[in-house]
Enzyme design. Structure first.
Site, PDB file in Angstrom:
ATOM      1  N   GLY A   1       0.825  -1.199   0.000  1.00  7.65           N
ATOM      2  CA  GLY A   1       0.000   0.000   0.000  1.00  7.65           C
ATOM      3  C   GLY A   1       0.858   1.248   0.000  1.00  7.65           C
ATOM      4  CB  SER A   2       0.067   4.639   1.178  1.00  7.70           C
ATOM      5  OG  SER A   2      -1.076   4.776   0.358  1.00  7.70           O
ATOM      6  CB  THR A   3       4.362   1.554   3.623  1.00  6.51           C
ATOM      7  OG1 THR A   3       4.187   0.306   2.939  1.00  6.51           O
ATOM      8  CG2 THR A   3       3.407   1.619   4.814  1.00  6.51           C
ATOM      9  CG  PHE A   4       6.339   0.792  -2.849  1.00  4.36           C
ATOM     10  CD1 PHE A   4       7.301  -0.179  -2.589  1.00  4.36           C
ATOM     11  CD2 PHE A   4       6.400   1.479  -4.055  1.00  4.36           C
ATOM     12  CE1 PHE A   4       8.296  -0.454  -3.522  1.00  4.36           C
ATOM     13  CE2 PHE A   4       7.381   1.202  -4.991  1.00  4.36           C
ATOM     14  CZ  PHE A   4       8.337   0.232  -4.723  1.00  4.36           C
ATOM     15  CE  LYS A   5       0.434   6.556  -2.080  1.00  5.85           C
ATOM     16  NZ  LYS A   5      -0.797   7.100  -1.484  1.00  5.85           N
TER      17      LYS A   5
END
Length: 487
Positions: A217-221
């Site tokens: 999810g958004s942790t990969f941002k």
């Protein structure tokens, strides 16, 4: 001698020669391998004929051995707080065998390692009983307890915590877990207990921190932001980005949605990470292209197995993508998948000013008299970011915790950087999403800990599941435990 008798004599002679050859082969060529063969009962009896060495945390053993009366296997393994430590130690069973540290360092723990030959010889001369050595871990007991206690009651999940400056693993928790003492012996009941655990749909025997890969999810941002800075797409974290709203993915008619009515139009990198804009980071990934995104992901450790020394599955950033798929992968969707250890490594590299240290959880191996047999030296693995860009990314992640989606991770008097994530789960996102949080803490003496938390199947209602609400408080408690233990 007539011809038939001569043939019989020759044949019998050949049989005798074959028997002699086979006997010599067994005695002189295969003797050692047969003596050590796992199916040789004498090997098993010898293996459990003395207490096993210990696995050490904070200078104290978390394992032990106890006598098994009435059995030719004299000692079996015991654990303190078995379910909490099972993801670290693994199991050692007289019936099933061993895994993880109990298996990898079995030679040290049993005293059979070739490096202990001199010690064994000395013991023979002095009449001392052979004893196993110790495996000294890097684990922090308080951090492990905070991680395990935080996950209990949350369904399935995992925590990995690392010392950014060395790569030392400080916590490695996984739930649901199991007590390795339940099947340490050799009874049929214990064997059945293992089979029940092995067949359970909840997979308690799986170390989720190392062996499960999840959409991040958004942790990969955080990785995508690093790629944008490293490849010069943006220099300042506060300048406007070229991010229209709505943004339609290339070669499609499909706009990439954000979660809610977020201020994402042309948002700066800092603001986009603070509120978690899909459009900004999806477009960054598309603009950079798959090759640059893949290069950055690999520098963080993606697409490679890690050995700590227990094997951790390779996290995945797809290598064959079109532009829309690259956009989705860059926000932690499509086929992007990661272990909790990998995301702890991402946070660790950012906290350590761009240098990623090789993760490990055994600091040294000891003989029974505490002589050091092998000592681990920290090793640099890669440099995903320059120091300048890492410090920019630290500012962004610290803003997330100060005033963004990660405020639940705030620790009074401590600087905390983090990133939340709520990853889709199931066909058409039909199941409860995964709640993620990655973070690090900074004190006056540096950054002592980076953490990744994933909560897989929370019992909370769907609308209440978020990385900031479920995973961030667990990360906070782990970070605080590490900081408090150093006071």
């Amino acid at each position: 001698m007539n011809k038939p008798l001569r043939r019989i004599a020759i044949f019998c002679g050949l049989l005798v020669l074959a028997l002699l050859a086979r006997d010599n082969w067994l005695q002189y060529v295969q003797a050692d391998s047969l003596a050590k063969h796992e199916k040789n009962r004498r090997v098993t009896i010898e293996r459990y004929s003395q207490p096993r060495g210990d696995i050490i945390v904070d200078g104290k053993p978390i394992t032990g051995s106890k006598a098994t009366p009435g059995s030719d296997l004299k000692y079996k393994r015991t654990w303190k707080d078995g379910p909490m430590w099972a993801p670290v130690t693994g199991y050692s069973s007289q019936r099933i065998g061993a895994n993880q540290l109990e298996n990898i360092d079995d030679g040290i723990l049993t005293g059979n390692d070739d490096r202990l030959f001199f010690r064994r010889t000395l013991d023979m001369l002095t009449g001392e009983k052979k004893e196993g050595g110790n495996v000294v871990t890097t684990l922090n007991g308080a951090a492990q307890k905070a991680a395990y206690d935080g996950l209990k009651g949350r369904g399935k999940g995992a925590v990995a915590a690392i010392d950014p400056s060395t790569g030392a693993i400080l916590a490695l928790a996984s739930t649901p877990s199991y007590d390795p003492g339940d099947f340490a012996g050799n009874t049929n009941a214990e064997a059945q207990k293992f089979l029940d655990l092995d067949k359970s749909k909840d997979k308690p025997l799986v170390n989720r921190a190392l062996r499960e890969t999840y959409p991040p999810g958004s942790t990969f941002k955080v990785v995508t932001a690093a790629a944008a800075l490293e490849h010069g797409l943006y220099d300042s974290i506060d300048e406007k980005t070229d991010s229209p709203l709505p943004w339609t993915m290339p070669n499609t008619t499909q706009p990439l949605p954000n979660e809610g009515n977020l201020p994402c139009k042309n948002a700066s990198l800092r603001e986009a990470l603070r509120v978690s804009c899909n459009t900004v980071f999806g477009k960054i990934g598309s603009d950079l292209g798959k090759d640059k995104m893949l290069e950055t992901a690999k520098k963080f450790g993606f697409n490679s197995e890690q050995f700590v020394p227990v094997r951790s599955n390779a996290s995945n950033f797809p290598e064959d993508m079109d532009r829309p798929q690259t956009a989705l992968s860059s926000i932690g969707q499509f086929e992007t998948a990661t272990t909790p250890l990998q995301m702890a490594m991402v946070a660790s590299a950012v906290a350590n000013d761009g240098t990623l240290m090789e993760p490990y959880m055994v600091s040294e191996l000891q003989a029974r008299n505490l002589d050091v047999v092998e000592k681990h030296s920290p090793k640099e693995m890669s440099e995903p970011l320059s120091k300048e860009n890492a410090q920019k990314l630290q500012e962004m992640m610290e803003t997330v915790v100060k005033s963004g989606t990660g405020t639940m991770a705030q620790i009074p008097g401590v600087t905390v950087g983090g990133k939340t994530g709520t990853a889709q789960h199931g066909v058409a996102n039909s199941k409860n999403p995964y709640a993620w949080f990655i973070s690090y803490a900074k004190t006056d003496s540096g950054s002592p800990v980076a953490v990744a938390v994933v909560v897989e199947d929370s019992d909370a209602s769907r609308q209440d599941i978020s990385g900031g609400g479920l995973a961030a408080p667990i990360a906070k408690d782990v970070m605080k435990a590490v900081i408090d233990s150093k006071k």
